[in-house]
Design a protein around this motif. Sequence first.
Motif, PDB file in Angstrom:
ATOM      1  N   GLU A 159       0.687  -1.395   0.092  1.00 39.58           N
ATOM      2  CA  GLU A 159       0.404   0.137  -0.158  1.00 39.58           C
ATOM      3  C   GLU A 159       0.601   1.139  -0.196  1.00 39.58           C
ATOM      4  N   LEU A 160       1.938   1.212   0.342  1.00 39.66           N
ATOM      5  CA  LEU A 160       2.760   2.477  -0.085  1.00 39.66           C
ATOM      6  C   LEU A 160       3.955   2.751  -0.865  1.00 39.66           C
ATOM      7  N   GLY A 161       3.638   1.291  -1.650  1.00 43.35           N
ATOM      8  CA  GLY A 161       4.249   1.574  -2.668  1.00 43.35           C
ATOM      9  C   GLY A 161       4.827   0.009  -3.772  1.00 43.35           C
ATOM     10  N   ILE A 162       4.105   0.240  -4.246  1.00 45.22           N
ATOM     11  CA  ILE A 162       5.206  -1.576  -5.127  1.00 45.22           C
ATOM     12  C   ILE A 162       6.538  -1.895  -4.766  1.00 45.22           C
ATOM     13  N   ARG A 163       7.660  -0.557  -4.893  1.00 42.83           N
ATOM     14  CA  ARG A 163       9.329  -0.981  -3.810  1.00 42.83           C
ATOM     15  C   ARG A 163       9.106  -1.336  -2.500  1.00 42.83           C
ATOM     16  N   ALA A 164       7.868  -0.958  -1.723  1.00 45.12           N
ATOM     17  CA  ALA A 164       8.280  -1.053   0.330  1.00 45.12           C
ATOM     18  C   ALA A 164       8.629  -1.688  -0.022  1.00 45.12           C
ATOM     19  N   PRO A 165       8.094  -3.676   0.238  1.00 40.60           N
ATOM     20  CA  PRO A 165       8.935  -4.533   1.060  1.00 40.60           C
ATOM     21  C   PRO A 165       9.921  -4.943   0.480  1.00 40.60           C
ATOM     22  N   PHE A 166      10.672  -4.632  -0.662  1.00 38.67           N
ATOM     23  CA  PHE A 166      12.083  -4.754  -0.336  1.00 38.67           C
ATOM     24  C   PHE A 166      13.089  -3.798   0.162  1.00 38.67           C
ATOM     25  N   TYR A 167      13.203  -2.640   0.282  1.00 45.14           N
ATOM     26  CA  TYR A 167      13.858  -1.639   1.362  1.00 45.14           C
ATOM     27  C   TYR A 167      12.853  -1.657   3.134  1.00 45.14           C
ATOM     28  N   PHE A 168      11.435  -2.928   3.154  1.00 42.76           N
ATOM     29  CA  PHE A 168      10.990  -3.012   4.491  1.00 42.76           C
ATOM     30  C   PHE A 168      12.054  -4.407   4.624  1.00 42.76           C
ATOM     31  N   ALA A 169      12.352  -5.196   4.119  1.00 42.44           N
ATOM     32  CA  ALA A 169      12.995  -6.884   3.600  1.00 42.44           C
ATOM     33  C   ALA A 169      14.911  -5.910   4.363  1.00 42.44           C
ATOM     34  N   ALA A 170      15.237  -5.049   3.682  1.00 42.68           N
ATOM     35  CA  ALA A 170      16.684  -4.598   3.895  1.00 42.68           C
ATOM     36  C   ALA A 170      16.970  -3.923   4.875  1.00 42.68           C
ATOM     37  N   GLY A 171      15.812  -3.018   5.932  1.00 43.99           N
ATOM     38  CA  GLY A 171      15.865  -2.560   6.986  1.00 43.99           C
ATOM     39  C   GLY A 171      15.230  -3.400   7.767  1.00 43.99           C
ATOM     40  N   PHE A 172      14.938  -3.989   7.995  1.00 39.19           N
ATOM     41  CA  PHE A 172      14.502  -5.380   9.260  1.00 39.19           C
ATOM     42  C   PHE A 172      16.397  -6.253   9.165  1.00 39.19           C
ATOM     43  N   ALA A 173      16.223  -6.853   8.039  1.00 37.10           N
ATOM     44  CA  ALA A 173      17.777  -7.105   8.201  1.00 37.10           C
ATOM     45  C   ALA A 173      19.009  -7.019   8.823  1.00 37.10           C
ATOM     46  N   LEU A 174      19.151  -5.457   8.691  1.00 36.93           N
ATOM     47  CA  LEU A 174      20.079  -4.959   8.986  1.00 36.93           C
ATOM     48  C   LEU A 174      19.630  -4.485  10.859  1.00 36.93           C
ATOM     49  N   ILE A 175      18.373  -4.688  11.052  1.00 38.28           N
ATOM     50  CA  ILE A 175      18.061  -4.321  12.442  1.00 38.28           C
ATOM     51  C   ILE A 175      18.550  -5.500  12.938  1.00 38.28           C
ATOM     52  N   THR A 176      18.600  -6.560  12.234  1.00 41.92           N
ATOM     53  CA  THR A 176      18.657  -8.049  12.963  1.00 41.92           C
ATOM     54  C   THR A 176      20.585  -8.211  13.549  1.00 41.92           C
ATOM     55  N   CYS A 177      20.865  -7.433  11.932  1.00 39.07           N
ATOM     56  CA  CYS A 177      22.456  -7.858  11.463  1.00 39.07           C
ATOM     57  C   CYS A 177      22.827  -6.596  13.076  1.00 39.07           C
ATOM     58  N   ILE A 178      22.901  -5.598  13.303  1.00 39.20           N
ATOM     59  CA  ILE A 178      23.851  -4.766  14.369  1.00 39.20           C
ATOM     60  C   ILE A 178      22.967  -5.716  15.876  1.00 39.20           C
ATOM     61  N   SER A 179      21.925  -6.276  15.682  1.00 42.79           N
ATOM     62  CA  SER A 179      21.700  -7.224  17.632  1.00 42.79           C
ATOM     63  C   SER A 179      22.585  -8.669  17.519  1.00 42.79           C
ATOM     64  N   SER A 180      22.630  -8.477  16.210  1.00 43.57           N
ATOM     65  CA  SER A 180      23.996  -9.625  16.291  1.00 43.57           C
ATOM     66  C   SER A 180      25.381  -9.749  16.575  1.00 43.57           C
ATOM     67  N   ILE A 181      25.640  -8.225  16.372  1.00 44.07           N
ATOM     68  CA  ILE A 181      26.927  -7.845  16.651  1.00 44.07           C
ATOM     69  C   ILE A 181      27.012  -8.241  17.229  1.00 44.07           C
TER      70      ILE A 181
END
Length: 400
Positions: A159-181
């Motif tokens: 609903e936010l845009g066709i490309r929004a899910p890709f950006y969401f996945a990228a941001g979520f992965a970055l958060i889990t990456c920082i948590s892992s570090i």
Amino acid sequence: MKKPLKEQKTVLLILLSNIFIVFLGVGLIIPVMPSFMNIMHLSGKTMGYLVAAFAFAQLLMSPLAGRWIDTYGRKKMIVIGLVLFSASELIFGLGTHVSVLYFARILGGISGAFIMPGVTAYVADITSVEERPKAMGYVSAAISIGFIIGPGIGGFITELGIRAPFYFAAGFALITCISSIFILKEPLSKQQLLEISKLKKDTNFITDLKRSFHPVYIIAFIIVFVLAFGLSAYETVFSLFSDHKFGFTPRDIATIITISSIFGVVVQVFLFGKMVDKLGEKKLIQLCLIAGVALAVVSTVISNYLIVLLVTCFIFLAFDLLRPALTTYLSKTAEKEQGFVAGMNSTYTSLGNIIGPALGGVLFDVNINYPYLFAAVIMFIGLLITMVWKEKQSASGLVN
């Protein structure tokens, strides 16, 4: 002395989040792809190749990733994998040319080769033999949950845009990456990694592949391939099969997949450990293959919606129990070579994920029942192999 799982909740939660985000990222773009395909003016063949590119890159990288996991440590490879996954999703979302999309998918496949075996090796390192089946059941459940809620979240975010899910996945992965570090600690000492590294000094992809044919490993790896092949072939043609044969609507199909997946997750979380304790990994694997063969054949002769739902629930359950049972067996067999086994596990999985959908689509064009019947034949062959495997393993004393 390894700590009980209940004392490692935070670490386990981070590890499960890491594997979850990979499959969430795969699932949440599903409802977007038709619109994305139209916007980019891509053919169906190109979309198929983009799917295959991910699995092919993961296939090629998995053995090397397994070696690096044993050499440089589990945590480093998990973190690198999450960075690559985040980058791949961002690049795909920003991509305006098909070559960029291929690059993003290849990068995503490489990231999966690091994350999946890294997480399974880490879980094997921190759990006792007694608690490992339960932990592997959690890992498998995290994979299934990612698949379940991914498409739903993807549809909402679109609903936010066709490309929004890709950006969401990228941001979520970055958060889990920082948590892992900041939260994860390398489960093996430098000395332990050095000892494993010395064992691998004279090995390479070819020697690793040859070593996967050792009697201790090969049958389990064949079943890993059979599982990936059967599941991917079944899932690839399921919506087409249901539409062409039964006239089910997209909502009907989505409901069947969601209920079946949730059923599988509940059993994995609450019953898998008990089932392994009672039956053992090998017997559970055999029972799941028997169920898979029977239900794949039954799928070709039923038509009632509720019966289709019931059969699908149990065939998904068979696949969902096979995955952690195989992973648990391999992790017990691996001892100090968790990275090697996890890497080869990923290799054989990727091989099945490449061949299964491609062959399933070809057979579907010939006859809509053929993909299910062929999957049944493959699983039956796998079942026969496990019978030989059991006798040889017991006779040689390689496993208990």
